[in-house]
Design an enzyme around this catalytic site. Structure first.
Site, PDB file in Angstrom:
ATOM      1  N   CYS A   1      50.885 -66.262 -14.946  1.00 53.97           N
ATOM      2  CA  CYS A   1      52.359 -65.329 -15.571  1.00 53.97           C
ATOM      3  C   CYS A   1      51.913 -64.190 -15.647  1.00 53.97           C
ATOM      4  CB  CYS A   1      53.186 -65.831 -16.184  1.00 53.97           C
ATOM      5  SG  CYS A   1      54.846 -65.293 -16.407  1.00 53.97           S
TER       6      CYS A   1
ATOM      7  N   ARG B   1      59.541 -66.341  -5.208  1.00 58.22           N
ATOM      8  CA  ARG B   1      60.851 -64.826  -5.186  1.00 58.22           C
ATOM      9  C   ARG B   1      61.580 -64.834  -3.761  1.00 58.22           C
ATOM     10  NH1 ARG B   1      58.707 -59.877  -6.095  1.00 58.22           N
ATOM     11  NH2 ARG B   1      56.656 -60.295  -4.657  1.00 58.22           N
TER      12      ARG B   1
END
Length: 318
Positions: free
Chosen positions: A85, A210
């Site tokens: 992340c 995404r």
């Protein structure tokens, strides 16, 4: 994807062709943490027919072990440790991508998790480094040492965020170096890109993040491409129906309209890049301030010409 891959979104995606596996949003793990019930529902109430990996993020070894053992009591495909992340609020706490700065800590965490997770796959999601790739090969060797079952590798550093060139050559190096299957991640925005990445890296598969927001049909399109079949065009009217599904979130009754608009626009940022090659839809969408304005715009763009289809690659001009 945090704030995206909840149970509701998994169910929406499943209507267009699920991935082979889902990964939950990450369970935050610390001294006082307990399993987030909302995230847990994406495991316990998941009727998509696809296996679900439970993703954790943290650095406290006793608490990661405790959480992993608890997760293994549920019907999960495996336990996944997030070491990739790139959000500053995350890596500043030395979790997620922040762990890549400390190979010795990674070694200790994976050693303990491997002992705790014996009957399920233990997987790792990571990037090629934090600010540079100095620790990359050392961490790959740690992955081998602890018999990790699957590595999902994003070909950018943490500091790269989602910008810059994806280092697919390093993913290819990882494929050769580690003993487990590798999923290539990073800018997999189309079926064509997926095939190119698979060919160039030798990876066992790709992880799509995404770009599945903008094109939930992408998993079926990749399967078509792997079978050397033509990719089925997606009419823009189907995109309009998809947007309607996104708007009808189960929590809509307790979700202020302006908050819902902001949440939907997060999704539309990706959808728009595949709808309008000039970027006009994206710009106008961002300027809308009411539900009526937004959906009138969607109707004018997506329903005006029944022959138009979703682009097979995104417009990246903005």
């Amino acid at each position: 994807m945090q704030d995206v891959t909840n149970l509701w979104f998994m169910k929406v995606i499943a209507q267009y062709g699920s991935p082979d596996y889902f990964f939950t949003q990450y369970f935050r793990v610390n001294e006082t943490s307990r399993l987030n019930r909302t995230i847990l529902s994406s495991i316990t109430e998941n009727d998509t027919g696809r296996p679900v990996f439970a993703q954790m993020i943290g650095e406290s070894i006793p608490d990661l072990v405790r959480t992993a053992k608890e997760l293994c009591t549920y019907n999960i495909a495996g336990v996944d440790l997030n070491m990739g992340c790139p959000a500053p609020r995350i890596y500043r706490k030395n979790v997620g991508g922040g762990l890549l700065r400390e190979p010795e800590k990674v070694d200790k965490i994976l050693a303990e998790l491997r002992q705790a997770v014996q009957d399920k796959p233990l997987t790792v999601k990571m990037r090629v480094g934090f600010e540079n790739t100095d620790t990359f090969y050392e961490i790959l060797d740690i992955i081998n040492r602890h018999n990790i079952d699957l590595l999902s590798l994003h070909g950018r550093t943490v500091k790269d965020m989602y910008h810059g060139v994806v280092k697919y050559d390093l993913i290819a190096d990882a494929v050769k170096r580690v003993d487990c299957p590798v999923l290539a991640n990073g800018n997999i925005h189309s079926a064509t890109t997926a095939l190119e990445v698979l060919e160039n890296t030798g990876a066992a598969g790709v992880m799509v993040g995404r770009w599945a927001i903008g094109n939930p049909w992408i998993f079926n399109q990749i399967r078509q491409a792997l079978r050397s079949e033509p990719i089925t065009p997606v009419p823009l009217v189907e995109v309009r129906n998809y947007i309607e599904r996104l708007w009808q979130t189960p929590s809509k009754d307790n979700f202020p309209v302006q908050s819902r608009l902001g949440y939907l626009k997060m999704f539309l940022n990706y959808i728009a890049l595949l709808v309008d090659a000039e970027g006009h839809f994206l710009r106008l969408m961002r300027k809308t301030s009411t539900e009526l304005e937004l959906f009138n715009l969607c109707d004018s763009v997506l329903l005006s010409d029944s022959t138009k289809t979703l682009a097979l690659a995104p417009y990246l001009g903005l």
